[in-house]
Design a protein around this motif. Structure first.
Motif, mmCIF file in Angstrom:
data_model
loop_
_atom_site.group_PDB
_atom_site.id
_atom_site.type_symbol
_atom_site.label_atom_id
_atom_site.label_comp_id
_atom_site.label_asym_id
_atom_site.label_seq_id
_atom_site.Cartn_x
_atom_site.Cartn_y
_atom_site.Cartn_z
ATOM 1 N N ILE A 218 0.882 -1.138 -0.039
ATOM 2 C CA ILE A 218 0.164 0.058 -0.018
ATOM 3 C C ILE A 218 0.832 1.313 0.257
ATOM 4 O O ILE A 218 0.727 2.058 -0.686
ATOM 5 N N ALA A 219 1.718 1.139 0.862
ATOM 6 C CA ALA A 219 3.016 2.392 0.868
ATOM 7 C C ALA A 219 3.317 2.737 -0.635
ATOM 8 O O ALA A 219 3.379 3.822 -0.867
ATOM 9 N N GLU A 229 -5.178 4.713 -11.873
ATOM 10 C CA GLU A 229 -6.213 3.953 -11.096
ATOM 11 C C GLU A 229 -5.070 2.943 -10.281
ATOM 12 O O GLU A 229 -4.210 2.546 -10.936
ATOM 13 N N LEU A 230 -5.536 2.771 -8.927
ATOM 14 C CA LEU A 230 -4.913 1.890 -8.320
ATOM 15 C C LEU A 230 -5.178 0.379 -8.625
ATOM 16 O O LEU A 230 -6.315 0.340 -9.151
ATOM 17 N N ASP A 236 -9.269 -2.409 -2.939
ATOM 18 C CA ASP A 236 -9.822 -3.073 -2.149
ATOM 19 C C ASP A 236 -9.262 -3.041 -0.834
ATOM 20 O O ASP A 236 -10.177 -3.155 0.241
ATOM 21 N N ALA A 237 -8.076 -3.154 -0.686
ATOM 22 C CA ALA A 237 -7.770 -3.391 0.771
ATOM 23 C C ALA A 237 -6.997 -2.059 1.555
ATOM 24 O O ALA A 237 -6.355 -2.061 2.651
ATOM 25 N N LEU A 238 -7.336 -0.882 0.785
ATOM 26 C CA LEU A 238 -6.656 0.357 1.223
ATOM 27 C C LEU A 238 -6.776 0.936 2.629
ATOM 28 O O LEU A 238 -6.258 1.517 3.079
ATOM 29 N N ALA A 312 -10.323 5.935 -3.453
ATOM 30 C CA ALA A 312 -10.524 4.285 -3.250
ATOM 31 C C ALA A 312 -10.590 4.235 -1.578
ATOM 32 O O ALA A 312 -10.852 2.949 -1.139
ATOM 33 N N ALA A 313 -10.252 5.178 -0.855
ATOM 34 C CA ALA A 313 -9.892 4.966 0.697
ATOM 35 C C ALA A 313 -11.281 4.384 1.175
ATOM 36 O O ALA A 313 -12.339 4.972 0.872
#
Length: 321
Positions: A218-219, A229-230, A236-238, A312-313
């Motif tokens: 994530i970092a 886009e991520l 999904d895991a952010l 996304a968070a």
């Protein structure tokens, strides 16, 4: 009038560490080049990490100079390793977006570099014919391995340096020098069988002890990923993270003891970082962003990336207790 005698290697080493402590560094330690057998093992581990592609887009990690400190300072024989505690005993507001603690205060690259340079100038006063070079983590150096060699702490399974008294909430720096200094004992790993960091990582980025795959981290994605886009797995895991991620450090037992809270003015958190929400980020213009990120390590994250990450968070709701 006679000149003052030049101190012995042992005396100078002790004085140098004391001088570093006056700059706010702790812990401090010294290592001799080329280092112990452990440095060879760390270098080999870096090669395997690169061959596996774990560096993702961070091509600079493959710089050949990273394997040999003498390419940064010709004739280097010793180094002073320093830690700077950035743990401040405050928390982000409940339900807010999260930012990694290392970025709460002034850009640590500047803070560590400026203070190390003052230590270096002091060293030149003591020993005028020596040469030195200050290095922060942007320099091609195995910084955590050398900090471990100098006794500051050990590299944990999450790849961060851990000190038994200060945990892992510290940034590190090094002062290379051509002097022969008295080395400290290398640190001994105290992780044991614990794998709390591995179990807690929501993307399984710590694929095995001491190995972090940046492509799953994530970092890495919130700071370095320049795509519009991520990846779905990251988005999904952010959770609440929009700038870095501290999960693997937050669960580490060595960070659950009573830790010293830094009162260093340059490391105190900027208030906006502790009470951040999506709506706020959407309203800031370029001038506001520039003001908030001035002198911050988080300037590396561009405004459009902050908005991408925030979209996304999923901030944790405030506790009802």
């Amino acid at each position: 009038m006679s000149e003052l005698p030049i101190p012995s290697d042992q005396q100078l080493s002790h004085m140098l560490k004391q001088r570093a402590e006056t700059e706010g560094f702790s812990p401090v330690g010294i290592a001799r080049l080329p280092g112990s057998r452990r440095l060879q093992l760390r270098t080999a581990a870096l090669e395997r990490w690169l061959e596996a592609g774990h560096q993702a887009d961070m091509g600079w990690m493959a710089a050949p100079r990273r394997k040999d400190p003498t390419t940064l300072l010709k004739g280097a024989r010793s180094l002073l390793a320093v830690g700077l505690n950035y743990h401040v005993d405050v928390q982000a507001a409940p339900g807010s977006l999260r930012v990694a603690r290392y970025g709460w205060g002034r850009d640590y690259h500047r803070v560590v570099d400026q203070r190390l340079r003052r230590v270096g100038r002091w060293l030149s006063d003591q020993h005028p014919d020596c040469e030195w070079k200050a290095c922060v983590d942007s320099a091609p150096l195995l910084d955590k391995a050398w900090a471990e060699e100098a006794g500051l702490g050990w590299i944990g399974k999450h790849s961060n340096l851990i000190n038994s008294q200060r945990g892992s909430w510290m940034v590190i720096g090094h002062l290379l020098t051509t002097l022969d200094l008295e080395p400290d004992e290398p640190a001994r790993s105290l992780c044991g069988r614990c794998k709390a960091c591995m179990d807690a990582c929501p993307t399984d980025a710590i694929t095995e002890p001491f190995v972090v795959d940046s492509r799953r981290c994530i970092a890495f994605h919130t700071i370095e990923n320049r795509d519009a886009e991520l990846p779905d797995q990251i988005a999904d895991a952010l959770g609440p993270w929009v700038a870095g991620c501290d999960i693997c450090q937050e669960v580490c037992p060595w960070n659950h003891q009573r830790l010293p809270s830094s009162d260093d003015p340059e490391l105190q958190p900027r208030p906006w970082l502790l009470n951040l929400n999506k709506d706020t980020l959407e309203t800031w213009d370029a001038t506001t962003w520039d003001t908030h990120l001035q002198g911050s390590a988080l300037r590396r994250i561009k405004p459009w990336m902050w908005r991408r990450n925030a979209a996304a968070a999923q901030p944790n709701p405030p506790s009802s207790l």
